[in-house]
Design an enzyme around this catalytic site. Structure first.
Site, PDB file in Angstrom:
ATOM      1  N   CYS A  86       2.717  -3.327  -6.718  1.00  0.00           N
ATOM      2  CA  CYS A  86       2.613  -1.875  -6.895  1.00  0.00           C
ATOM      3  C   CYS A  86       1.141  -1.464  -7.003  1.00  0.00           C
ATOM      4  O   CYS A  86       0.403  -1.611  -6.045  1.00  0.00           O
ATOM      5  CB  CYS A  86       3.441  -1.441  -8.100  1.00  0.00           C
ATOM      6  SG  CYS A  86       3.806   0.326  -8.116  1.00  0.00           S
ATOM      7  N   HIS A 203       9.041  -4.011  -7.272  1.00  0.00           N
ATOM      8  CA  HIS A 203       8.828  -4.755  -8.521  1.00  0.00           C
ATOM      9  C   HIS A 203       9.834  -5.898  -8.691  1.00  0.00           C
ATOM     10  O   HIS A 203      10.868  -5.697  -9.344  1.00  0.00           O
ATOM     11  CB  HIS A 203       8.960  -3.807  -9.716  1.00  0.00           C
ATOM     12  CG  HIS A 203       7.848  -2.818  -9.817  1.00  0.00           C
ATOM     13  ND1 HIS A 203       6.629  -3.122 -10.365  1.00  0.00           N
ATOM     14  CD2 HIS A 203       7.764  -1.518  -9.428  1.00  0.00           C
ATOM     15  CE1 HIS A 203       5.837  -2.054 -10.322  1.00  0.00           C
ATOM     16  NE2 HIS A 203       6.502  -1.077  -9.751  1.00  0.00           N
ATOM     17  N   GLU A 205       9.543  -8.283 -10.668  1.00  0.00           N
ATOM     18  CA  GLU A 205       9.566  -8.616 -12.102  1.00  0.00           C
ATOM     19  C   GLU A 205      10.556  -7.765 -12.888  1.00  0.00           C
ATOM     20  O   GLU A 205      10.848  -8.069 -14.042  1.00  0.00           O
ATOM     21  CB  GLU A 205       8.156  -8.500 -12.701  1.00  0.00           C
ATOM     22  CG  GLU A 205       7.657  -7.077 -12.971  1.00  0.00           C
ATOM     23  CD  GLU A 205       7.068  -6.373 -11.749  1.00  0.00           C
ATOM     24  OE1 GLU A 205       7.358  -6.803 -10.612  1.00  0.00           O
ATOM     25  OE2 GLU A 205       6.335  -5.384 -11.944  1.00  0.00           O
TER      26      GLU A 205
END
Lengths: 229, 84
Positions: A86, A203, A205
């Site tokens: 990002c 993302h 994560e």
């Protein structure tokens, strides 16, 4: 695998990245503050998401010139693996580690929702836990995710197999319907020449536990851990 | 010495913000809007007495930080205080 997570004023996903790495590695990563000009020897450097330095001037522009980024660029050139997610992707492009630029989303809206990505290749340190062509579901949260590069650069990325992920529909069609932000060729993530640097807008994560709505992002951190152990 | 820097999008780079501004102007009743391109304007006060030196310094700033050369162009005007 020893990993370092870079933290700028305005970074806000460093805990999420640390969580994902801890789950994959079994030990937490180092956190390195932006003002530090050096860091211990590590196998992986992660530049996480957020709004580093408030995204003043352009997203990632100020962070790209911070002292720690000079060190990140030097390590990256020595072959140390670097992941930018990002805002981290925006910073890596502004720092010149990856080509192109992330422009304002085509619809001029901040997008925060799950998207589908087609994995281009399984032959990299980042994607070895996925299959080529596999569709994964992970969230995006960005205003400036509209990837753009000139025709020559895009042709080079395509020719060298440096597109990592493309936005797609749930059934894997790489079409405008599956493109949330207007990115050229639906590009969601790209590699450098040696495929040791990955920048991506989505993302992974934030998709590591069923409670988050899916675990499709976990493979990226497990793959890195296996490749860099 | 004051430098005035304009940062504009290169030809061929889509400018959705410019488009949105154009639509809004149309909605306000301004007729005949054919195209809108938006950019940035930056003023820099620089301790320099030679206009050419100031210009080359500011152009270096543009390439290194102020403009993203992938999508943007820049122009630098050096305001001459003697000319008022």
């Amino acid at each position: 695998m020893k990993a370092a997570v870079i933290v700028f004023p305005g970074t806000n996903r460093e805990r999420d990245i640390a969580d994902a790495l801890t789950l994959a590695v079994g030990a937490p990563p180092l956190r390195v503050w932006h003002g530090d000009a050096d860091m211990p020897k590590v196998d992986l450097i992660v530049v996480p998401g957020g709004f580093a330095y408030g995204d003043y001037l352009r997203s990632g522009a100020m962070a790209a010139h911070s002292p720690i980024m000079r060190e990140v660029v030097a390590r990256a050139k020595q072959g140390v693996a670097v992941l930018g997610v990002c805002n981290g992707f925006q910073i890596l492009t502004e720092a010149g580690l990856l080509p192109g630029v992330l422009m304002r989303n085509a619809a001029l809206k901040f997008i925060c929702r799950d998207v589908h990505l087609a994995v281009e290749s399984s032959q990299t340190i980042f994607t070895n836990r996925y299959d080529a062509g596999q569709v994964i579901q992970v969230p995006v949260a960005h205003f400036d995710g509209n990837y753009f590069a000139d025709d020559d650069t895009v042709a080079r990325l395509e020719g060298e197999g440096r597109v990592a992920f493309r936005y797609c529909t749930p059934d894997g069609a790489v079409s405008s319907e599956g493109n949330p932000n207007g990115s050229i060729r639906n590009i969601a993530g790209i590699y450098n020449e040696t495929k040791t640097i990955l920048g991506m807008m989505p993302h992974p994560e934030n998709a590591i536990r069923a409670a988050q709505g899916g675990e499709d992002g976990k493979g990226l951190f497990e793959g890195l851990t296996a490749a860099l152990a | 010495m004051k430098a005035k820097v304009h940062i504009t999008l290169k030809q061929g780079v889509l400018d959705p913000q410019g488009k949105a501004i154009g639509h809004a102007l149309g909605a306000l009743g301004f007729d005949g809007i054919e195209d809108v391109r938006q950019g940035k304007y930056i003023e820099i006060e620089i301790a320099e007495t030679d206009a050419d030196a100031a210009r080359s310094k500011v152009e270096d700033m543009c390439r290194k930080l102020l403009a993203n050369m992938v999508i943007e162009n820049y122009t630098v005007d050096i305001a001459d205080p003697a000319a008022g």
